[in-house]
Scaffold this motif. Structure first.
Motif, PDB file in Angstrom:
ATOM      1  N   UNK A  25       1.226 -10.388   0.975  1.00 26.72           N
ATOM      2  CA  UNK A  25       2.440 -10.708   0.222  1.00 26.72           C
ATOM      3  C   UNK A  25       2.533  -9.868  -1.052  1.00 26.72           C
ATOM      4  N   UNK A  26       1.414  -9.704  -1.739  1.00 25.39           N
ATOM      5  CA  UNK A  26       1.398  -8.900  -2.969  1.00 25.39           C
ATOM      6  C   UNK A  26       1.725  -7.444  -2.637  1.00 25.39           C
ATOM      7  N   UNK A  27       1.135  -6.934  -1.575  1.00 25.26           N
ATOM      8  CA  UNK A  27       1.402  -5.550  -1.157  1.00 25.26           C
ATOM      9  C   UNK A  27       2.889  -5.348  -0.881  1.00 25.26           C
ATOM     10  N   UNK A  28       3.489  -6.277  -0.158  1.00 22.65           N
ATOM     11  CA  UNK A  28       4.911  -6.159   0.170  1.00 22.65           C
ATOM     12  C   UNK A  28       5.785  -6.292  -1.070  1.00 22.65           C
ATOM     13  N   UNK A  29       5.449  -7.233  -1.940  1.00 21.07           N
ATOM     14  CA  UNK A  29       6.242  -7.453  -3.150  1.00 21.07           C
ATOM     15  C   UNK A  29       6.170  -6.254  -4.100  1.00 21.07           C
ATOM     16  N   UNK A  30       5.071  -5.539  -4.048  1.00 21.68           N
ATOM     17  CA  UNK A  30       4.896  -4.379  -4.931  1.00 21.68           C
ATOM     18  C   UNK A  30       5.419  -3.083  -4.311  1.00 21.68           C
ATOM     19  N   UNK A  31       5.879  -3.147  -3.074  1.00 24.02           N
ATOM     20  CA  UNK A  31       6.487  -1.978  -2.453  1.00 24.02           C
ATOM     21  C   UNK A  31       5.553  -1.097  -1.647  1.00 24.02           C
ATOM     22  N   UNK A  32       4.344  -1.588  -1.347  1.00 26.66           N
ATOM     23  CA  UNK A  32       3.437  -0.824  -0.493  1.00 26.66           C
ATOM     24  C   UNK A  32       3.855  -1.020   0.962  1.00 26.66           C
ATOM     25  N   UNK A  33       3.577  -0.013   1.783  1.00 28.74           N
ATOM     26  CA  UNK A  33       4.010  -0.083   3.185  1.00 28.74           C
ATOM     27  C   UNK A  33       3.251  -1.149   3.969  1.00 28.74           C
ATOM     28  N   UNK A  34       1.978  -1.376   3.632  1.00 31.94           N
ATOM     29  CA  UNK A  34       1.196  -2.430   4.271  1.00 31.94           C
ATOM     30  C   UNK A  34      -0.017  -2.759   3.409  1.00 31.94           C
ATOM     31  N   UNK A  35      -0.764  -3.767   3.820  1.00 32.30           N
ATOM     32  CA  UNK A  35      -1.900  -4.234   3.035  1.00 32.30           C
ATOM     33  C   UNK A  35      -2.986  -3.170   2.919  1.00 32.30           C
ATOM     34  N   UNK A  36      -3.260  -2.434   3.991  1.00 33.58           N
ATOM     35  CA  UNK A  36      -4.335  -1.434   3.938  1.00 33.58           C
ATOM     36  C   UNK A  36      -3.979  -0.292   2.977  1.00 33.58           C
ATOM     37  N   UNK A  37      -2.716   0.088   2.943  1.00 33.67           N
ATOM     38  CA  UNK A  37      -2.274   1.113   1.990  1.00 33.67           C
ATOM     39  C   UNK A  37      -2.448   0.612   0.557  1.00 33.67           C
ATOM     40  N   UNK A  38      -2.094  -0.636   0.332  1.00 34.33           N
ATOM     41  CA  UNK A  38      -2.260  -1.255  -0.973  1.00 34.33           C
ATOM     42  C   UNK A  38      -3.738  -1.254  -1.383  1.00 34.33           C
ATOM     43  N   UNK A  39      -4.606  -1.703  -0.490  1.00 34.01           N
ATOM     44  CA  UNK A  39      -6.040  -1.782  -0.800  1.00 34.01           C
ATOM     45  C   UNK A  39      -6.597  -0.386  -1.098  1.00 34.01           C
ATOM     46  N   UNK A  40      -6.213   0.593  -0.292  1.00 31.76           N
ATOM     47  CA  UNK A  40      -6.688   1.963  -0.478  1.00 31.76           C
ATOM     48  C   UNK A  40      -6.252   2.519  -1.848  1.00 31.76           C
ATOM     49  N   UNK A  41      -4.975   2.365  -2.186  1.00 25.08           N
ATOM     50  CA  UNK A  41      -4.452   2.846  -3.471  1.00 25.08           C
ATOM     51  C   UNK A  41      -5.104   2.110  -4.639  1.00 25.08           C
ATOM     52  N   UNK A  42      -5.268   0.826  -4.490  1.00 23.36           N
ATOM     53  CA  UNK A  42      -5.865   0.010  -5.546  1.00 23.36           C
ATOM     54  C   UNK A  42      -7.286   0.483  -5.821  1.00 23.36           C
TER      55      UNK A  42
END
Length: 143
Positions: free
Chosen positions: A108-125
């Motif tokens: 949900x956080x990944x989507x709300x922040x505009x990341x394409x998916x959770x794994x992309x969010x985790x990788x960038x983070x």
């Protein structure tokens, strides 16, 4: 220099004062040139802060701002000290840092922040913060 200005040599004092005035003038001029930013800098900053979760691209932004895409790409770094993609990632990550203390899922956080998916969010983070979002959240809970 201070000692020389206290002496009786009026020509040195005048030369010294002239030099100081010149230096102050240069500093003032330099400060003014740094503070003068093109209008588009404020406009793009506002657009990016309002729309960072949406898919933005250089061509659309340059049309909106009425400047050439190459000019925008080149000068963006001059004013923001990173490229457009990096700046958008920073905005997304800052938003995620605000949301991680909540009980929302990482997806949900990944989507709300505009990341394409959770794994992309985790990788960038992890690339930018140094740890995974889950480890960050756990650190927050332990303090």
């Amino acid at each position: 220099m201070f000692k020389e200005t206290k002496g009786d040599n009026i020509s040195f004092e005048l030369a010294f004062n002239q030099l100081l005035l010149h230096l102050f003038s240069q500093l003032t001029h330099q400060k003014e040139s740094i503070e003068r930013k093109p209008l588009w800098v404020g406009q793009i900053n506002e657009i990016l802060h309002e729309s960072f979760t949406e898919t933005l691209n250089l061509t659309e932004l340059s049309k909106t701002l009425n400047i050439h895409p190459i000019h925008l790409s080149r000068d963006f770094h001059k004013y923001f000290h990173c490229n457009l993609g990096e700046y958008l990632r920073k905005l997304k990550l800052n938003k995620s840092l605000e949301l991680l203390p909540s009980s929302h899922s990482l997806t949900d956080i990944a989507m709300e922040c505009g990341f394409s998916d959770q794994s992309h969010f985790i990788r960038c983070f992890k690339e930018n913060i140094g740890i995974t979002p889950l480890k960050y959240r756990n650190l927050l809970k332990n303090h």
